[in-house]
Scaffold this motif. Sequence first.
Motif, PDB file in Angstrom:
ATOM      1  N   ARG A  12      25.074  41.589  36.141  1.00 45.94           N
ATOM      2  CA  ARG A  12      26.405  42.019  36.562  1.00 45.94           C
ATOM      3  C   ARG A  12      26.448  42.122  38.082  1.00 45.94           C
ATOM      4  N   GLN A  13      27.495  41.565  38.665  1.00 48.52           N
ATOM      5  CA  GLN A  13      27.569  41.436  40.122  1.00 48.52           C
ATOM      6  C   GLN A  13      28.919  41.932  40.630  1.00 48.52           C
ATOM      7  N   MET A  14      28.898  42.685  41.720  1.00 47.11           N
ATOM      8  CA  MET A  14      30.137  43.129  42.350  1.00 47.11           C
ATOM      9  C   MET A  14      30.481  42.187  43.500  1.00 47.11           C
ATOM     10  N   MET A  15      31.756  41.812  43.588  1.00 47.67           N
ATOM     11  CA  MET A  15      32.227  40.961  44.667  1.00 47.67           C
ATOM     12  C   MET A  15      33.495  41.573  45.253  1.00 47.67           C
ATOM     13  N   TRP A  16      33.772  41.222  46.506  1.00 53.28           N
ATOM     14  CA  TRP A  16      35.021  41.655  47.133  1.00 53.28           C
ATOM     15  C   TRP A  16      36.086  40.592  46.880  1.00 53.28           C
ATOM     16  N   CYS A  17      37.260  41.061  46.484  1.00 52.45           N
ATOM     17  CA  CYS A  17      38.327  40.154  46.036  1.00 52.45           C
ATOM     18  C   CYS A  17      39.627  40.497  46.766  1.00 52.45           C
ATOM     19  N   PHE A  18      40.486  39.486  46.962  1.00 47.74           N
ATOM     20  CA  PHE A  18      41.830  39.733  47.479  1.00 47.74           C
ATOM     21  C   PHE A  18      42.748  38.593  47.043  1.00 47.74           C
ATOM     22  N   THR A  19      44.043  38.818  47.179  1.00 43.58           N
ATOM     23  CA  THR A  19      45.041  37.823  46.792  1.00 43.58           C
ATOM     24  C   THR A  19      45.724  37.275  48.037  1.00 43.58           C
ATOM     25  N   PRO A  20      45.443  36.022  48.416  1.00 44.16           N
ATOM     26  CA  PRO A  20      46.080  35.439  49.612  1.00 44.16           C
ATOM     27  C   PRO A  20      47.584  35.246  49.408  1.00 44.16           C
ATOM     28  N   ASP A  21      48.282  35.063  50.516  1.00 38.82           N
ATOM     29  CA  ASP A  21      49.720  34.816  50.433  1.00 38.82           C
ATOM     30  C   ASP A  21      50.011  33.509  49.686  1.00 38.82           C
ATOM     31  N   GLN A  22      49.248  32.456  50.000  1.00 44.78           N
ATOM     32  CA  GLN A  22      49.454  31.155  49.364  1.00 44.78           C
ATOM     33  C   GLN A  22      48.115  30.444  49.199  1.00 44.78           C
ATOM     34  N   ILE A  23      47.985  29.690  48.103  1.00 39.71           N
ATOM     35  CA  ILE A  23      46.796  28.860  47.876  1.00 39.71           C
ATOM     36  C   ILE A  23      47.263  27.487  47.423  1.00 39.71           C
ATOM     37  N   TYR A  24      46.701  26.432  48.028  1.00 44.17           N
ATOM     38  CA  TYR A  24      47.002  25.056  47.661  1.00 44.17           C
ATOM     39  C   TYR A  24      45.698  24.318  47.366  1.00 44.17           C
ATOM     40  N   PHE A  76      44.368  20.022  46.862  1.00 47.60           N
ATOM     41  CA  PHE A  76      44.777  18.628  47.015  1.00 47.60           C
ATOM     42  C   PHE A  76      44.366  17.844  45.774  1.00 47.60           C
ATOM     43  N   SER A  77      45.344  17.214  45.100  1.00 38.80           N
ATOM     44  CA  SER A  77      45.072  16.453  43.884  1.00 38.80           C
ATOM     45  C   SER A  77      46.139  15.391  43.696  1.00 38.80           C
ATOM     46  N   ASP A  78      45.727  14.222  43.182  1.00 38.83           N
ATOM     47  CA  ASP A  78      46.664  13.116  42.923  1.00 38.83           C
ATOM     48  C   ASP A  78      47.470  12.742  44.165  1.00 38.83           C
ATOM     49  N   GLY A  79      46.844  12.851  45.318  1.00 39.06           N
ATOM     50  CA  GLY A  79      47.499  12.432  46.554  1.00 39.06           C
ATOM     51  C   GLY A  79      48.495  13.402  47.131  1.00 39.06           C
ATOM     52  N   ARG A  80      48.552  14.620  46.617  1.00 39.59           N
ATOM     53  CA  ARG A  80      49.480  15.600  47.189  1.00 39.59           C
ATOM     54  C   ARG A  80      48.937  17.014  47.020  1.00 39.59           C
ATOM     55  N   TRP A  81      49.504  17.925  47.805  1.00 33.17           N
ATOM     56  CA  TRP A  81      49.106  19.324  47.739  1.00 33.17           C
ATOM     57  C   TRP A  81      49.876  20.031  46.634  1.00 33.17           C
ATOM     58  N   ARG A  82      49.182  20.873  45.911  1.00 28.87           N
ATOM     59  CA  ARG A  82      49.815  21.648  44.834  1.00 28.87           C
ATOM     60  C   ARG A  82      49.540  23.129  45.069  1.00 28.87           C
ATOM     61  N   MET A  83      50.575  23.940  44.893  1.00 31.53           N
ATOM     62  CA  MET A  83      50.401  25.383  45.041  1.00 31.53           C
ATOM     63  C   MET A  83      49.945  25.989  43.708  1.00 31.53           C
ATOM     64  N   VAL A  84      49.003  26.927  43.769  1.00 33.99           N
ATOM     65  CA  VAL A  84      48.535  27.631  42.576  1.00 33.99           C
ATOM     66  C   VAL A  84      48.532  29.124  42.843  1.00 33.99           C
ATOM     67  N   LYS A  85      48.570  29.897  41.786  1.00 32.05           N
ATOM     68  CA  LYS A  85      48.479  31.348  41.896  1.00 32.05           C
ATOM     69  C   LYS A  85      47.069  31.757  41.477  1.00 32.05           C
ATOM     70  N   ALA A  86      46.296  32.234  42.426  1.00 32.35           N
ATOM     71  CA  ALA A  86      44.909  32.595  42.164  1.00 32.35           C
ATOM     72  C   ALA A  86      44.498  33.697  43.134  1.00 32.35           C
ATOM     73  N   ALA A  87      43.328  34.268  42.878  1.00 31.68           N
ATOM     74  CA  ALA A  87      42.717  35.243  43.780  1.00 31.68           C
ATOM     75  C   ALA A  87      41.423  34.651  44.326  1.00 31.68           C
ATOM     76  N   LEU A  88      40.916  35.235  45.392  1.00 33.79           N
ATOM     77  CA  LEU A  88      39.647  34.810  45.980  1.00 33.79           C
ATOM     78  C   LEU A  88      38.645  35.949  45.876  1.00 33.79           C
ATOM     79  N   ALA A  89      37.399  35.608  45.541  1.00 33.12           N
ATOM     80  CA  ALA A  89      36.319  36.590  45.529  1.00 33.12           C
ATOM     81  C   ALA A  89      35.126  35.995  46.265  1.00 33.12           C
ATOM     82  N   PHE A  90      34.313  36.872  46.864  1.00 34.36           N
ATOM     83  CA  PHE A  90      33.193  36.428  47.695  1.00 34.36           C
ATOM     84  C   PHE A  90      31.888  36.910  47.072  1.00 34.36           C
ATOM     85  N   SER A  91      31.074  35.940  46.670  1.00 33.81           N
ATOM     86  CA  SER A  91      29.858  36.244  45.915  1.00 33.81           C
ATOM     87  C   SER A  91      28.625  36.261  46.814  1.00 33.81           C
ATOM     88  N   PRO A  92      27.839  37.349  46.750  1.00 40.13           N
ATOM     89  CA  PRO A  92      26.578  37.373  47.489  1.00 40.13           C
ATOM     90  C   PRO A  92      25.528  36.453  46.863  1.00 40.13           C
TER      91      PRO A  92
END
Length: 235
Positions: free
Chosen positions: A190-202, A204-220
């Motif tokens: 079991r591992q603890m990581m620091w997480c946050f929700t950015p304003d926007q995440i994109y 690149f796929s199929d030749g264009r940028w796509r926006m997604v709703k996700a969070a980011l976490a940083f793993s040691p």
Amino acid sequence: MDALMDALMTAMALRMLGRTIRPGRVLLAACIGAFAAAGSRMLSLSGGGLIILWLAVAFAMMIAAGGRESLYRPMSSTAALFASAGLLGGTVLALSGAAGSLKGGFLLGAAAAPVMIAVTLRRRRAAGNQVHVRIVHHGKRTDFSALVDSGNGLRDYLTGRPVIVLPEASRAAVGEAAFRPIFANTAGGRQMMWCFTPDQIYFFSDGRWRMVKAALAFSPGLGEKDPALFPAVLL
């Protein structure tokens, strides 16, 4: 037929919630649902009694399929199963109407399944094993490469969004953010990581940028030069 339908709707519910699909557990959940359906027909239940029965059975099926995650989240787990059941039942009803019989509806559905699988696999191959990700937070843009990871089923407890996991060393690059702890079960425990929700995440796929709703976490547990882990569900 009940068992097959229950297995499919349970797998759909687990995927909807971003949880791991374990065939043995899904089969157990399907057996619970099939036995309950047979029992309700034998007892001729209706009205409130039938509603109470299926609420309890749906919860039991999700615990059997999803384990502790379903036990700790009874409302969302049960709702996901009923949503999947409604989607699957409505699809069968529509196909049956188009084919003129229930048997014809099942045959159409069986023929459509491999087509859907082929389309999904083709899209995943087109996306490749790596994607380019861009985050925008407080007006600051950060780009990085990520490895598409089908085993990353981590969800942010606060928002319910899938989590893109980056090396701990890259946390300074995002600047100031409202970091909060998140826990994940990994091969190393079991591992603890620091997480946050950015304003926007994109990404690149199929030749264009796509926006997604996700969070980011940083793993040691990830090295400074390791790629980020991008949940396959976001594709």
